[in-house]
Design an enzyme around this catalytic site. Structure first.
Site, PDB file in Angstrom:
ATOM      1  N   ARG A   1      26.710   8.193   5.905  1.00 57.84           N
ATOM      2  CA  ARG A   1      26.771   6.903   5.193  1.00 57.84           C
ATOM      3  C   ARG A   1      28.221   6.509   4.907  1.00 57.84           C
ATOM      4  O   ARG A   1      28.522   5.350   4.704  1.00 57.84           O
ATOM      5  CB  ARG A   1      26.036   7.017   3.838  1.00 57.84           C
ATOM      6  CG  ARG A   1      24.524   7.054   3.948  1.00 57.84           C
ATOM      7  CD  ARG A   1      23.900   7.433   2.610  1.00 57.84           C
ATOM      8  NE  ARG A   1      24.206   6.516   1.512  1.00 57.84           N
ATOM      9  CZ  ARG A   1      23.530   5.409   1.229  1.00 57.84           C
ATOM     10  NH1 ARG A   1      22.518   5.055   1.971  1.00 57.84           N
ATOM     11  NH2 ARG A   1      23.856   4.658   0.196  1.00 57.84           N
TER      12      ARG A   1
ATOM     13  N   ARG B   1      38.070   6.550   8.383  1.00 58.47           N
ATOM     14  CA  ARG B   1      38.907   5.564   9.093  1.00 58.47           C
ATOM     15  C   ARG B   1      40.352   6.029   9.207  1.00 58.47           C
ATOM     16  O   ARG B   1      40.911   6.532   8.235  1.00 58.47           O
ATOM     17  CB  ARG B   1      38.942   4.245   8.329  1.00 58.47           C
ATOM     18  CG  ARG B   1      37.609   3.597   8.155  1.00 58.47           C
ATOM     19  CD  ARG B   1      37.807   2.145   7.754  1.00 58.47           C
ATOM     20  NE  ARG B   1      36.539   1.566   7.372  1.00 58.47           N
ATOM     21  CZ  ARG B   1      36.181   1.339   6.117  1.00 58.47           C
ATOM     22  NH1 ARG B   1      37.002   1.597   5.130  1.00 58.47           N
ATOM     23  NH2 ARG B   1      34.987   0.840   5.860  1.00 58.47           N
TER      24      ARG B   1
ATOM     25  N   ARG C   1      15.387  12.785  -6.548  1.00 62.60           N
ATOM     26  CA  ARG C   1      16.485  13.073  -7.473  1.00 62.60           C
ATOM     27  C   ARG C   1      16.442  11.989  -8.532  1.00 62.60           C
ATOM     28  O   ARG C   1      16.179  10.822  -8.253  1.00 62.60           O
ATOM     29  CB  ARG C   1      17.839  13.047  -6.772  1.00 62.60           C
ATOM     30  CG  ARG C   1      18.044  14.158  -5.783  1.00 62.60           C
ATOM     31  CD  ARG C   1      18.025  15.532  -6.377  1.00 62.60           C
ATOM     32  NE  ARG C   1      19.198  15.805  -7.220  1.00 62.60           N
ATOM     33  CZ  ARG C   1      19.300  16.895  -7.985  1.00 62.60           C
ATOM     34  NH1 ARG C   1      18.303  17.773  -8.063  1.00 62.60           N
ATOM     35  NH2 ARG C   1      20.390  17.090  -8.699  1.00 62.60           N
TER      36      ARG C   1
ATOM     37  N   ARG D   1      29.860  10.705 -11.485  1.00 61.81           N
ATOM     38  CA  ARG D   1      30.820   9.593 -11.469  1.00 61.81           C
ATOM     39  C   ARG D   1      30.777   8.828 -12.774  1.00 61.81           C
ATOM     40  O   ARG D   1      29.828   8.954 -13.562  1.00 61.81           O
ATOM     41  CB  ARG D   1      30.586   8.663 -10.282  1.00 61.81           C
ATOM     42  CG  ARG D   1      29.183   8.083 -10.193  1.00 61.81           C
ATOM     43  CD  ARG D   1      29.006   7.323  -8.864  1.00 61.81           C
ATOM     44  NE  ARG D   1      27.601   6.959  -8.680  1.00 61.81           N
ATOM     45  CZ  ARG D   1      27.066   6.528  -7.547  1.00 61.81           C
ATOM     46  NH1 ARG D   1      27.810   6.409  -6.468  1.00 61.81           N
ATOM     47  NH2 ARG D   1      25.797   6.220  -7.462  1.00 61.81           N
TER      48      ARG D   1
ATOM     49  N   GLU E   1      27.299   9.349 -15.004  1.00 58.05           N
ATOM     50  CA  GLU E   1      26.058   9.608 -14.268  1.00 58.05           C
ATOM     51  C   GLU E   1      25.843  11.091 -14.069  1.00 58.05           C
ATOM     52  O   GLU E   1      26.686  11.770 -13.475  1.00 58.05           O
ATOM     53  CB  GLU E   1      26.148   8.979 -12.876  1.00 58.05           C
ATOM     54  CG  GLU E   1      25.746   7.545 -12.860  1.00 58.05           C
ATOM     55  CD  GLU E   1      25.700   7.010 -11.422  1.00 58.05           C
ATOM     56  OE1 GLU E   1      26.207   5.915 -11.246  1.00 58.05           O
ATOM     57  OE2 GLU E   1      25.187   7.699 -10.516  1.00 58.05           O
TER      58      GLU E   1
ATOM     59  N   TYR F   1      15.688   6.332   1.723  1.00 58.34           N
ATOM     60  CA  TYR F   1      16.972   6.110   1.045  1.00 58.34           C
ATOM     61  C   TYR F   1      17.527   4.747   1.506  1.00 58.34           C
ATOM     62  O   TYR F   1      18.507   4.676   2.232  1.00 58.34           O
ATOM     63  CB  TYR F   1      17.902   7.262   1.439  1.00 58.34           C
ATOM     64  CG  TYR F   1      19.203   7.417   0.699  1.00 58.34           C
ATOM     65  CD1 TYR F   1      19.604   6.544  -0.304  1.00 58.34           C
ATOM     66  CD2 TYR F   1      20.053   8.474   1.026  1.00 58.34           C
ATOM     67  CE1 TYR F   1      20.818   6.723  -0.952  1.00 58.34           C
ATOM     68  CE2 TYR F   1      21.262   8.657   0.383  1.00 58.34           C
ATOM     69  CZ  TYR F   1      21.630   7.773  -0.605  1.00 58.34           C
ATOM     70  OH  TYR F   1      22.835   7.956  -1.236  1.00 58.34           O
TER      71      TYR F   1
ATOM     72  N   ASP G   1      19.247   1.018   1.335  1.00 54.21           N
ATOM     73  CA  ASP G   1      20.154   0.141   0.607  1.00 54.21           C
ATOM     74  C   ASP G   1      19.431  -1.186   0.362  1.00 54.21           C
ATOM     75  O   ASP G   1      18.432  -1.490   1.009  1.00 54.21           O
ATOM     76  CB  ASP G   1      21.425  -0.106   1.434  1.00 54.21           C
ATOM     77  CG  ASP G   1      22.314   1.135   1.480  1.00 54.21           C
ATOM     78  OD1 ASP G   1      22.308   1.907   0.503  1.00 54.21           O
ATOM     79  OD2 ASP G   1      23.015   1.336   2.495  1.00 54.21           O
TER      80      ASP G   1
HETATM   81  N1  UDP Z   1      29.869  11.782  -1.077  1.00 51.80           N
HETATM   82  C1  UDP Z   1      30.799  12.774  -1.331  1.00 51.80           C
HETATM   83  N2  UDP Z   1      31.871  12.493  -2.126  1.00 51.80           N
HETATM   84  C2  UDP Z   1      32.055  11.285  -2.681  1.00 51.80           C
HETATM   85  C3  UDP Z   1      31.112  10.259  -2.421  1.00 51.80           C
HETATM   86  C4  UDP Z   1      30.018  10.555  -1.622  1.00 51.80           C
HETATM   87  O1  UDP Z   1      30.657  13.882  -0.870  1.00 51.80           O
HETATM   88  O2  UDP Z   1      33.041  11.099  -3.410  1.00 51.80           O
HETATM   89  C5  UDP Z   1      28.707  12.128  -0.230  1.00 51.80           C
HETATM   90  C6  UDP Z   1      27.571  12.722  -1.014  1.00 51.80           C
HETATM   91  O3  UDP Z   1      26.956  13.698  -0.218  1.00 51.80           O
HETATM   92  C7  UDP Z   1      26.639  11.543  -1.200  1.00 51.80           C
HETATM   93  C8  UDP Z   1      26.821  10.807   0.115  1.00 51.80           C
HETATM   94  O4  UDP Z   1      28.192  10.982   0.419  1.00 51.80           O
HETATM   95  O5  UDP Z   1      25.319  11.948  -1.389  1.00 51.80           O
HETATM   96  C9  UDP Z   1      26.459   9.348   0.086  1.00 51.80           C
HETATM   97  O6  UDP Z   1      27.194   8.713  -0.921  1.00 51.80           O
HETATM   98  P1  UDP Z   1      26.871   7.259  -1.387  1.00 51.80           P
HETATM   99  O7  UDP Z   1      28.043   6.792  -2.149  1.00 51.80           O
HETATM  100  O8  UDP Z   1      26.428   6.465  -0.215  1.00 51.80           O
HETATM  101  O9  UDP Z   1      25.654   7.481  -2.378  1.00 51.80           O
HETATM  102  P2  UDP Z   1      24.969   6.407  -3.343  1.00 51.80           P
HETATM  103  O10 UDP Z   1      25.971   5.350  -3.613  1.00 51.80           O
HETATM  104  O11 UDP Z   1      23.760   5.905  -2.577  1.00 51.80           O
HETATM  105  O12 UDP Z   1      24.636   7.179  -4.536  1.00 51.80           O
END
Ligand code: UDP
Length: 365
Positions: A170, A174, A247, A278, A298, A345, A347
């Protein structure tokens, strides 16, 4: 008698209701909560739209979807670029030249690519079999150790070696200085909050809140020709084959008497010791200039009955279980939609597209 009873006033339910109403159908929307908008609900606190069930950033490549939501809200120019905090070291996300420069001191894309390749080769990964191997092969061991391992473990409650690799795909990687988290053509936050957008979608439509379908399913089912269910599919079938795994997230929200706490809407805590994943500072989704600020920490946790299910756990075990429920769903005549109804999952933009597709599919039936 209604044509459709729509269970859940979230994004999927609201769009289905809007479209069917506009096609002349009689619909009733119910929701067990005392408010509309499902998990994209926003609530005004100190003049700040607080994302009560977790941050939602709308992004899509689908013009049809973007134009559709644009009918119900004006979107601002918010671009998601979270900051990762690893024990006080700050890194730019998603993984881009700023991240690589801070991590390794590399300056050019070639140097960054070489560093990643060197770490991938040292780890000896050819065919990634899980999230850890996938992550190392995408960004190398240092970034995996500092920015992925702890965060992912906290979010999913299990080590990266036991998680499917698609989760990490996801995130973009870059070799440019672009720190936009999403590779989407269109992105933004509805000005005035998501609740307002859903309210606009549901305008003129009968909505009954604090109404739990599962607690009164016979009477409610009898009131409509067809049911759309956007709650958890396993709950609909009384957990007949056992519960699907989710979860959950717990939010600790605080109002602070200062205008700026962290200078960004999203800061991820990527070490494994900090108990939360976060901190969201809600005002920055809308460039807020209020004197106070509202933040949410969170905490990710395993779902148990009574908690809010947020993330489906799409591993092999749960996918197999879901397939059994899906077979029941296909026979039931009920339409299942949304993250919980389809146990995916998703979006938001995918949910919008799916709701519009469902309307196309069922409108003449
Ligand atoms: N992820 C990570 N570090 C970060 C942000 C995301 O390892 O700082 C990984 C983590 O495994 C997470 C996945 O990337 O479950 C997808 O993150 P995303 O931000 O897409 O999750 P959401 O926003 O849907 O909670």
């Amino acid at each position: 008698m209604y044509d459709y009873l729509i269970v859940g006033a979230g994004l999927y339910g609201a769009i289905f209701a809007r479209e069917m109403t506009d096609l002349g159908k009689k619909v009733l929307v119910i929701d067990k909560r005392d408010h509309i908008a499902g998990n994209i609900y926003t609530e005004s606190v100190e003049g700040i739209n607080v994302h009560k069930y977790g941050a939602h950033i709308f992004h899509t490549n689908d013009k049809r979807v973007w134009e559709y939501v644009g009918r119900f809200a004006e979107f601002n120019r918010y671009t998601n670029s979270p900051v990762a905090n690893y024990n006080g070291e700050l890194y730019s996300l998603p993984f881009n030249m700023y991240t690589f420069n801070k991590m390794w001191g590399v300056v050019t894309p070639e140097e960054a690519a070489a560093k990643i390749e060197e770490q991938r080769a040292a780890a000896g990964i050819t065919e990634p079999r899980n999230l850890e191997e996938q992550a190392i092969s995408l960004v190398g061991t240092d970034i995996y150790e500092k920015l992925i391992k702890g965060y992912t473990m906290k979010q999913w409650g299990r080590p990266c070696t036991e998680l499917p690799s698609f989760i990490i795909k996801r995130l973009p990687v870059r070799l440019t200085f672009d720190n936009n988290y999403f590779n989407a053509l269109y992105q933004g936050i509805p000005m005035g909050g998501y609740t307002k957008m859903i309210e606009n979608m549901l305008s003129g439509i009968e909505v009954r809140l604090s109404t739990d379908f599962l607690a009164d399913r016979e009477a409610l089912s009898a009131s409509a020709k067809r049911i759309v269910f956007t709650g958890p599919i396993d709950a609909f079938f009384d957990f007949k084959y056992g519960p699907l795994e989710y979860r959950s997230v717990r939010f600790e929200t605080e109002i602070l008497d200062k205008p700026n706490f962290q200078g960004n809407a999203v800061v991820n805590y990527t070490d494994s010791e900090t108990p939360f994943t976060r901190i969201i500072e809600h005002k920055f989704f809308e460039f807020g200039t209020q004197e106070k600020t509202v933040i949410s920490r969170e905490y990710s946790s395993a779902w148990k009955p009574g908690d809010e299910p947020y993330y489906p756990v799409n591993d092999d075990k749960n996918s197999e279980l879901y397939a059994k429920y899906k077979a029941l769903a296909d026979e039931s005549g009920v339409i299942f939609g949304g993250r919980l109804g389809e146990y995916k999952y998703y979006d938001m933009d995918v949910v919008v597209g799916k709701a519009l597709d469902a309307v196309e599919k069922y409108k003449d039936q």
